[in-house]
Scaffold this active site. Structure first.
Site, PDB file in Angstrom:
ATOM      1  N   ARG A   1      32.820   8.046  12.611  1.00  0.00           N
ATOM      2  CA  ARG A   1      32.984   9.284  12.556  1.00  0.00           C
ATOM      3  C   ARG A   1      31.962   9.919  13.513  1.00  0.00           C
ATOM      4  NH1 ARG A   1      31.117  11.818   6.871  1.00  0.00           N
ATOM      5  NH2 ARG A   1      29.086  11.013   7.487  1.00  0.00           N
TER       6      ARG A   1
ATOM      7  N   ARG B   1      20.764  12.345  -6.693  1.00  0.00           N
ATOM      8  CA  ARG B   1      20.364  10.808  -5.987  1.00  0.00           C
ATOM      9  C   ARG B   1      19.170  10.131  -6.379  1.00  0.00           C
ATOM     10  NH1 ARG B   1      23.664  12.577  -0.989  1.00  0.00           N
ATOM     11  NH2 ARG B   1      23.281  10.924   0.523  1.00  0.00           N
TER      12      ARG B   1
ATOM     13  N   ARG C   1      19.751   5.020   5.674  1.00  0.00           N
ATOM     14  CA  ARG C   1      20.516   5.866   4.604  1.00  0.00           C
ATOM     15  C   ARG C   1      21.104   4.909   3.359  1.00  0.00           C
ATOM     16  NH1 ARG C   1      24.667   8.936   8.101  1.00  0.00           N
ATOM     17  NH2 ARG C   1      25.702   9.418   6.000  1.00  0.00           N
TER      18      ARG C   1
HETATM   19  P1  AP5 Z   1      25.190  13.446   2.454  1.00  0.00           P
HETATM   20  O1  AP5 Z   1      25.849  14.461   3.321  1.00  0.00           O
HETATM   21  O2  AP5 Z   1      25.526  13.393   1.085  1.00  0.00           O
HETATM   22  O3  AP5 Z   1      25.625  12.113   3.164  1.00  0.00           O
HETATM   23  P2  AP5 Z   1      25.858  10.593   2.412  1.00  0.00           P
HETATM   24  O4  AP5 Z   1      26.177  10.558   1.058  1.00  0.00           O
HETATM   25  O5  AP5 Z   1      24.797   9.883   3.205  1.00  0.00           O
HETATM   26  O6  AP5 Z   1      27.194  10.135   3.333  1.00  0.00           O
HETATM   27  P3  AP5 Z   1      28.313  10.884   3.824  1.00  0.00           P
HETATM   28  O7  AP5 Z   1      28.397  12.143   3.095  1.00  0.00           O
HETATM   29  O8  AP5 Z   1      28.375  10.726   4.997  1.00  0.00           O
HETATM   30  O9  AP5 Z   1      29.569   9.938   3.107  1.00  0.00           O
HETATM   31  P4  AP5 Z   1      30.473  10.414   1.870  1.00  0.00           P
HETATM   32  O10 AP5 Z   1      30.691   9.308   0.865  1.00  0.00           O
HETATM   33  O11 AP5 Z   1      30.901  11.848   1.555  1.00  0.00           O
HETATM   34  O12 AP5 Z   1      32.008   9.953   2.643  1.00  0.00           O
HETATM   35  P5  AP5 Z   1      32.992  10.900   3.711  1.00  0.00           P
HETATM   36  O13 AP5 Z   1      33.919  11.208   2.607  1.00  0.00           O
HETATM   37  O14 AP5 Z   1      32.173  11.835   4.521  1.00  0.00           O
HETATM   38  O15 AP5 Z   1      23.520  13.191   2.819  1.00  0.00           O
HETATM   39  C1  AP5 Z   1      22.984  13.443   4.151  1.00  0.00           C
HETATM   40  C2  AP5 Z   1      21.485  13.537   3.870  1.00  0.00           C
HETATM   41  O16 AP5 Z   1      21.252  14.956   3.373  1.00  0.00           O
HETATM   42  C3  AP5 Z   1      20.730  12.311   3.331  1.00  0.00           C
HETATM   43  O17 AP5 Z   1      20.819  11.339   3.855  1.00  0.00           O
HETATM   44  C4  AP5 Z   1      19.737  13.280   2.713  1.00  0.00           C
HETATM   45  O18 AP5 Z   1      18.632  13.286   3.640  1.00  0.00           O
HETATM   46  C5  AP5 Z   1      20.069  14.580   2.321  1.00  0.00           C
HETATM   47  N1  AP5 Z   1      20.551  14.874   1.160  1.00  0.00           N
HETATM   48  C6  AP5 Z   1      21.710  15.130   0.599  1.00  0.00           C
HETATM   49  N2  AP5 Z   1      21.821  15.242  -0.583  1.00  0.00           N
HETATM   50  C7  AP5 Z   1      20.593  15.136  -1.213  1.00  0.00           C
HETATM   51  C8  AP5 Z   1      20.100  14.770  -2.653  1.00  0.00           C
HETATM   52  N3  AP5 Z   1      20.605  14.901  -3.568  1.00  0.00           N
HETATM   53  N4  AP5 Z   1      18.722  14.528  -2.561  1.00  0.00           N
HETATM   54  C9  AP5 Z   1      17.966  14.310  -1.574  1.00  0.00           C
HETATM   55  N5  AP5 Z   1      18.415  14.372  -0.180  1.00  0.00           N
HETATM   56  C10 AP5 Z   1      19.705  14.567  -0.207  1.00  0.00           C
HETATM   57  O19 AP5 Z   1      33.697   9.695   4.537  1.00  0.00           O
HETATM   58  C11 AP5 Z   1      33.005   8.938   5.690  1.00  0.00           C
HETATM   59  C12 AP5 Z   1      33.862   8.551   6.641  1.00  0.00           C
HETATM   60  O20 AP5 Z   1      34.814   7.823   6.066  1.00  0.00           O
HETATM   61  C13 AP5 Z   1      34.964   9.854   7.181  1.00  0.00           C
HETATM   62  O21 AP5 Z   1      34.917   9.854   8.479  1.00  0.00           O
HETATM   63  C14 AP5 Z   1      36.127   9.913   6.352  1.00  0.00           C
HETATM   64  O22 AP5 Z   1      37.214  10.289   7.206  1.00  0.00           O
HETATM   65  C15 AP5 Z   1      36.312   8.199   6.237  1.00  0.00           C
HETATM   66  N6  AP5 Z   1      36.939   7.816   5.208  1.00  0.00           N
HETATM   67  C16 AP5 Z   1      36.624   8.205   3.749  1.00  0.00           C
HETATM   68  N7  AP5 Z   1      37.661   7.654   2.904  1.00  0.00           N
HETATM   69  C17 AP5 Z   1      38.277   6.851   3.681  1.00  0.00           C
HETATM   70  C18 AP5 Z   1      39.241   5.713   3.342  1.00  0.00           C
HETATM   71  N8  AP5 Z   1      39.565   5.522   2.240  1.00  0.00           N
HETATM   72  N9  AP5 Z   1      39.530   4.868   4.436  1.00  0.00           N
HETATM   73  C19 AP5 Z   1      39.098   5.178   5.439  1.00  0.00           C
HETATM   74  N10 AP5 Z   1      38.181   5.941   5.827  1.00  0.00           N
HETATM   75  C20 AP5 Z   1      37.848   6.565   4.934  1.00  0.00           C
END
Ligand code: AP5
Ligand code: MG
Length: 193
Positions: A128, A89, A145
């Site tokens: 979600r 990231r 975020r």
């Molecule tokens: P992290 O857990 O990585 O969260 P994020 O990337 O901010 O976002 P998400 O995981 O919520 O989104 P995603 O892209 O995985 O989507 P998802 O499939 O879940 O990080 C959280 C925190 O941890 C950060 O803020 C930071 O503090 C820390 N952190 C983590 N990694 C780090 C790093 N490398 N360095 C530093 N800090 C770090 O889908 C989201 C929703 O949308 C779900 O409900 C899903 O069902 C829905 N959805 C998915 N696809 C579709 C579609 N095609 N159509 C409709 N709905 C959909």
């Protein structure tokens, strides 16, 4: 070995698509978000430190996540490959990952970036948040975020673009159609098992 980075903003579907990819191609899933949430739920010192950042929608310091990734890669030496979800990231993380993989005589082969418009990201995460129990799925923290993503993470795409590894895929279709588009890129390197 085949190593993939699934890249994209919060809510773009990295976790959802990783699940499908690791099953279809027999790869190992490494999500730093999941690893950090596990540390938080077990009240480890790392988790307690990380929570302060996560609750504010800010990135956890590089050295913390790089250390976690390193030990996770070592746990599965026989893996067919890894899907890195939510990592790297920052540019520092990307450089550290290259070094770690080089040490294992492998590399990142492909970076797939999921492109989803911002209003859709917010809609997905707010929805979600109604059931997930994730402390960072409130509209205020989601906005932070996304801001943090633009500031610190989006530049990582240039790092991979420079080495010809970056492909952008529309992530705004159904989960199935997005998976098809991702598979089309992955199939250039490995086939489903
Ligand atoms: P992290 O857990 O990585 O969260 P994020 O990337 O901010 O976002 P998400 O995981 O919520 O989104 P995603 O892209 O995985 O989507 P998802 O499939 O879940 O990080 C959280 C925190 O941890 C950060 O803020 C930071 O503090 C820390 N952190 C983590 N990694 C780090 C790093 N490398 N360095 C530093 N800090 C770090 O889908 C989201 C929703 O949308 C779900 O409900 C899903 O069902 C829905 N959805 C998915 N696809 C579709 C579609 N095609 N159509 C409709 N709905 C959909
Ligand atoms: Mg995720």
């Amino acid at each position: 070995m085949f190593n993939l980075v699934l890249f994209g903003p919060p809510g773009s579907g990295k976790g959802t698509q990783s699940e499908n990819i690791v099953t279809t191609y027999n790869l190992h899933h490494i999500s730093t978000g999941d690893l950090l949430r596990d540390e938080v739920s077990r009240h480890t010192p790392l988790g307690t430190e990380a929570k302060k950042y996560m609750d504010q929608g800010m990135l956890v310091p590089d050295e913390v996540v790089i250390g976690m990734i390193s030990s996770k890669i070592d746990e599965t030496p026989d893996a067919r490959g890894f899907v890195f979800d939510g990592f790297p990231r920052t540019r520092t993380q990307a450089e550290a990952l290259d070094k770690l993989l080089e040490f294992k005589q492998t590399k990142i082969h492909l970076v797939l970036s999921l492109d989803v418009p911002e209003p859709e990201l917010i809609k997905r995460l707010v929805s979600r948040g109604e059931t997930s129990g994730r402390s960072d799925d409130t509209e205020e923290v989601i906005t932070k975020r996304i801001k943090e993503y633009h500031l610190k993470t989006q530049p990582v795409a240039n790092y991979y673009f420079g080495s010809g590894k970056l492909e952008t895929v529309t992530g705004n279709h159904t989960v199935t159609d997005t998976f098809k588009a991702l598979s089309k890129q992955i199939n250039k390197y490995i086939l489903p098992i």
